[in-house]
Enzyme design. Structure first.
Site, PDB file in Angstrom:
ATOM      1  N   THR A 186     -13.022  10.653  14.430  1.00 41.08           N
ATOM      2  CA  THR A 186     -12.228  10.046  13.359  1.00 41.08           C
ATOM      3  C   THR A 186     -12.966   8.798  12.889  1.00 41.08           C
ATOM      4  O   THR A 186     -13.851   8.296  13.586  1.00 41.08           O
ATOM      5  CB  THR A 186     -10.839   9.631  13.882  1.00 41.08           C
ATOM      6  OG1 THR A 186     -11.037   8.717  14.965  1.00 41.08           O
ATOM      7  CG2 THR A 186     -10.056  10.824  14.382  1.00 41.08           C
ATOM      8  N   GLU A 331      -7.864  15.402  12.650  1.00 43.82           N
ATOM      9  CA  GLU A 331      -7.104  15.997  13.756  1.00 43.82           C
ATOM     10  C   GLU A 331      -6.496  17.354  13.374  1.00 43.82           C
ATOM     11  O   GLU A 331      -5.925  18.040  14.208  1.00 43.82           O
ATOM     12  CB  GLU A 331      -5.986  15.038  14.193  1.00 43.82           C
ATOM     13  CG  GLU A 331      -6.484  13.770  14.887  1.00 43.82           C
ATOM     14  CD  GLU A 331      -6.797  12.625  13.935  1.00 43.82           C
ATOM     15  OE1 GLU A 331      -7.038  12.894  12.737  1.00 43.82           O
ATOM     16  OE2 GLU A 331      -6.814  11.465  14.378  1.00 43.82           O
ATOM     17  N   LYS A 444       5.680  -3.915   2.974  1.00 40.09           N
ATOM     18  CA  LYS A 444       7.062  -4.131   3.379  1.00 40.09           C
ATOM     19  C   LYS A 444       7.600  -5.379   2.699  1.00 40.09           C
ATOM     20  O   LYS A 444       7.269  -6.483   3.074  1.00 40.09           O
ATOM     21  CB  LYS A 444       7.147  -4.226   4.900  1.00 40.09           C
ATOM     22  CG  LYS A 444       6.717  -2.907   5.529  1.00 40.09           C
ATOM     23  CD  LYS A 444       6.638  -2.932   7.035  1.00 40.09           C
ATOM     24  CE  LYS A 444       6.083  -1.617   7.530  1.00 40.09           C
ATOM     25  NZ  LYS A 444       4.658  -1.604   7.834  1.00 40.09           N
ATOM     26  N   TRP A 449      10.285  -0.612   1.392  1.00 33.73           N
ATOM     27  CA  TRP A 449       8.870  -0.238   1.364  1.00 33.73           C
ATOM     28  C   TRP A 449       8.385   0.018  -0.054  1.00 33.73           C
ATOM     29  O   TRP A 449       9.076   0.645  -0.849  1.00 33.73           O
ATOM     30  CB  TRP A 449       8.649   1.035   2.192  1.00 33.73           C
ATOM     31  CG  TRP A 449       8.732   0.790   3.668  1.00 33.73           C
ATOM     32  CD1 TRP A 449       9.142  -0.363   4.267  1.00 33.73           C
ATOM     33  CD2 TRP A 449       8.410   1.710   4.718  1.00 33.73           C
ATOM     34  NE1 TRP A 449       9.104  -0.211   5.632  1.00 33.73           N
ATOM     35  CE2 TRP A 449       8.661   1.043   5.930  1.00 33.73           C
ATOM     36  CE3 TRP A 449       7.937   3.020   4.747  1.00 33.73           C
ATOM     37  CZ2 TRP A 449       8.439   1.643   7.168  1.00 33.73           C
ATOM     38  CZ3 TRP A 449       7.721   3.623   5.966  1.00 33.73           C
ATOM     39  CH2 TRP A 449       7.971   2.943   7.176  1.00 33.73           C
TER      40      TRP A 449
HETATM   41  P1  AMP Z   1      -9.494  11.502   7.936  1.00 32.57           P
HETATM   42  O1  AMP Z   1      -9.107  12.078   9.226  1.00 32.57           O
HETATM   43  O2  AMP Z   1     -10.479  10.391   8.028  1.00 32.57           O
HETATM   44  O3  AMP Z   1      -9.901  12.543   6.943  1.00 32.57           O
HETATM   45  O4  AMP Z   1      -8.205  10.790   7.322  1.00 32.57           O
HETATM   46  C1  AMP Z   1      -6.967  11.453   7.226  1.00 32.57           C
HETATM   47  C2  AMP Z   1      -6.021  10.615   6.416  1.00 32.57           C
HETATM   48  O5  AMP Z   1      -6.451  10.556   5.048  1.00 32.57           O
HETATM   49  C3  AMP Z   1      -4.629  11.167   6.332  1.00 32.57           C
HETATM   50  O6  AMP Z   1      -3.880  10.881   7.490  1.00 32.57           O
HETATM   51  C4  AMP Z   1      -4.099  10.480   5.086  1.00 32.57           C
HETATM   52  O7  AMP Z   1      -3.695   9.150   5.348  1.00 32.57           O
HETATM   53  C5  AMP Z   1      -5.316  10.436   4.203  1.00 32.57           C
HETATM   54  N1  AMP Z   1      -5.281  11.542   3.252  1.00 32.57           N
HETATM   55  C6  AMP Z   1      -5.928  12.718   3.312  1.00 32.57           C
HETATM   56  N2  AMP Z   1      -5.667  13.468   2.218  1.00 32.57           N
HETATM   57  C7  AMP Z   1      -4.816  12.752   1.451  1.00 32.57           C
HETATM   58  C8  AMP Z   1      -4.157  12.962   0.199  1.00 32.57           C
HETATM   59  N3  AMP Z   1      -4.351  14.062  -0.511  1.00 32.57           N
HETATM   60  N4  AMP Z   1      -3.343  11.986  -0.255  1.00 32.57           N
HETATM   61  C9  AMP Z   1      -3.138  10.846   0.432  1.00 32.57           C
HETATM   62  N5  AMP Z   1      -3.742  10.588   1.602  1.00 32.57           N
HETATM   63  C10 AMP Z   1      -4.564  11.518   2.107  1.00 32.57           C
END
Ligand code: AMP
Length: 547
Positions: A186, A331, A444, A449
């Site tokens: 991650t 994940e 917040k 929110w």
């Molecule tokens: P990563 O594991 O680095 O790809 O990050 C995942 C996170 O990216 C998710 O938990 C979201 O917070 C954000 N994310 C992924 N796709 C979207 C989307 N289409 N809209 C808003 N947030 C997104």
């Protein structure tokens, strides 16, 4: 009583074997670090992947050992995916945009034994090699006559020389489908990155699901160009989906600017693409500045962060390209939801449909989701109640690599584990999910929110704005209030007052940002997402005029 069907393990090697046998002359086209365009077929790819697997076995790679990559999207990277994974080792893709110190930390934490890299990254490899003593061999993925020499890298091998040593008659082993196949860390914006370790089974199931018509919807008639890097959660599964369905695969290599991508789209008849919103900002700017049109592109998946509605509209209305807004995470391998229309939406007005495209969408079969309140109780699917988003499914992580962070799951009354995504979302009566915010980014204000994503999306629809971010800043009365941070397009102008007035009538009055700051550029992280942590540091002591 047990069913009486064959117990054939779900293995990634079967995907490439299938492509070689049934789509053997379908092409993989790559822009190489050497500068030229390389083309060959799935049949040749499978043969070379097997040779590479045999060569790696010969080098001493053991089942379960990690083979790291630091590479762009290209045919050799695809070969390594299948060679390392298919032989029972684990391909560990690393993001080259990370700081070398963090990179070395990840290599050591993963216990990488072999390391294949594009020569673009030679300086990074020279910097980290002395700190990664357990790596037995560093493999430069380049033609033998371009092999770099370096006294800082021990046991530096050449990919093509190694390939030549592989055996053609080597056969893919029949592995346990639950064995590990790929490892991806991650981004670790808070604390150290953690590894998600995918299995053959989870990867094959994810690819089947991703290929479904209302998911990515890929077919043998498509020519697919993943702009999303192969180091960003397996390019969202496309290196598995394309050979599974027999789609042509077009790989952009290191050239990710608007012009290079556009040229590849046109030259290779690309029908389908995928990438994060920031990539498309660059492409759309290039296409619009040069008055161009897409002659074959019909749809693109956009995800990784919220896709601004203005971008969805431009793609659809100006260029006739459908945007498939997707949500997922490392994940989740990564796909969770995608926003596609259903029958009930077809008669809606363009405006109403636009609202659906802007949502993160419907789950694919295999994933289950729910939203819960602070006490863990499930919240209604009414499209307005928001809560913490939890998911479960056969391609959702159960535990991080090496048990890092303990048990991440939350258990329900039946004892079933759910993965808490860290996202806050609403789900409507039809099951369409919309992300309100990352829980740590939500603002917040006075116990209520405010969604930073909604405020950013609106700012991005202003014609002068190139990119925008909204963060919560401390406020003595309200706890936090929104601060809008804007990077303007080159030559464009806008004032603070204009930006604030732009929100009038578009949102609840109390959501309006208290102030605006103009910056040269919005800082982006390793996967092209806005680095809010950096902005919060930069504007940590910022005093709002309303404070
Ligand atoms: P990563 O594991 O680095 O790809 O990050 C995942 C996170 O990216 C998710 O938990 C979201 O917070 C954000 N994310 C992924 N796709 C979207 C989307 N289409 N809209 C808003 N947030 C997104």
């Amino acid at each position: 009583m047990q069913g009486l069907m064959m117990d054939m393990p779900l293995l990634i090697s079967s995907i490439l074997q299938h492509a070689a046998r049934h789509h053997g002359d379908t092409e993989i086209v790559s822009r190489r670090v050497e500068g030229d365009i390389h083309r060959y077929t799935y049949a040749q790819c499978e043969q070379r992947a097997r040779r590479m697997a045999s060569a790696l076995t010969h080098l001493g790679a053991q089942p379960g050992e990690r083979v790291a990559t630091l590479a762009w999207n290209g045919y050799r990277h695809v070969e390594i995916y299948y060679a390392a994974g298919g032989m029972g080792s684990v391909v560990h893709t690393i993001n080259p945009r990370l700081h070398p110190e963090q990179l070395a930390w990840i290599v050591n934490h993963a216990g990488d034994r072999f390391f294949a890299f594009d020569i673009t990254f030679l300086p990074i490899i020279e910097a980290i090699a002395p700190h990664c003593p357990q790596v037995k061999a560093w493999i430069a993925m380049v033609d033998a006559d371009r092999q770099p020499v370096s006294d800082k890298i021990p046991n530096l091998l050449n990919y093509e020389t190694l390939m030549a040593q592989g055996a053609d008659d080597w056969q893919w082993p029949e592995l346990d489908e639950r064995s590990a196949v790929a490892l991806c860390y991650t981004s670790g914006t808070t604390g150290n990155p953690k590894g998600a370790l995918y299995s053959h089974r989870s990867t094959v199931l994810h690819a089947y699901a991703a290929a479904l018509p209302d998911a990515m919807g890929a077919s043998a008639r498509d020519s697919i160009l993943p702009v999303v890097p192969m180091f960003h959660v397996n390019a969202w599964g496309l290196p598995y989906v394309c050979p599974m369905v027999g789609a042509k695969l077009v790989l952009p290599g290191p050239a990710l600017d608007g012009k290079s991508i556009y040229e590849l789209f046109e030259a290779e008849g690309v029908t389908y693409s995928a990438g994060v919103p920031t990539v498309w900002l660059g492409l759309l700017q290039y296409v619009s500045a040069n008055n161009l049109r897409f002659s074959t592109l019909t749809r693109t998946v956009i995800g990784g962060s919220a896709c601004p509605p203005a971008m969805i509209r431009t793609f659809r209305e100006t260029y006739g390209v459908d945007v498939i807004h997707a949500w997922g995470m490392t994940e989740l391998s990564p796909l969770g939801t995608l926003s596609r229309l259903q029958n009930r939406h077809l008669a809606l007005s363009t405006e109403e449909q636009q609202k659906i495209f802007a949502k993160q969408g419907h789950v694919i079969f295999g994933i289950d989701m729910k939203i819960v309140g602070e006490e863990g109780g499930e919240l209604p699917w009414d499209g307005s109640t928001y809560g913490n988003l939890l998911v479960r499914g056969p391609w959702v992580l159960r535990e991080y690599f090496r048990g890092e962070g303990g048990d991440p799951l939350v258990y329900d009354e039946q004892g079933r584990g759910w993965f808490p995504t860290g996202d806050v979302a609403t789900i409507d009566a039809q099951g369409y999910m919309q992300i309100t915010d990352r829980s740590k980014d939500v603002i917040k204000s006075g116990g209520e929110w405010i969604s930073s994503i909604d405020l950013e999306n609106l700012a991005l629809s202003h014609p002068a704005v190139a990119n925008a971010a909204v963060i919560g800043v401390a406020h003595p009365k309200w706890d936090e209030r929104p601060l809008l941070i804007v990077a303007l397009k080159p030559g464009a102008q806008a004032t603070r007052e204009e930006m604030i007035a732009f929100y009038d009538g578009k949102i609840a009055k109390w959501w309006t940002p208290d102030d605006v700051q103009f910056v040269e550029a919005i800082p982006l992280g390793a996967t092209g997402k806005i680095l809010k942590t950096r902005l919060r540091e930069q504007f940590g002591d910022y005093r709002l005029p309303t404070a």
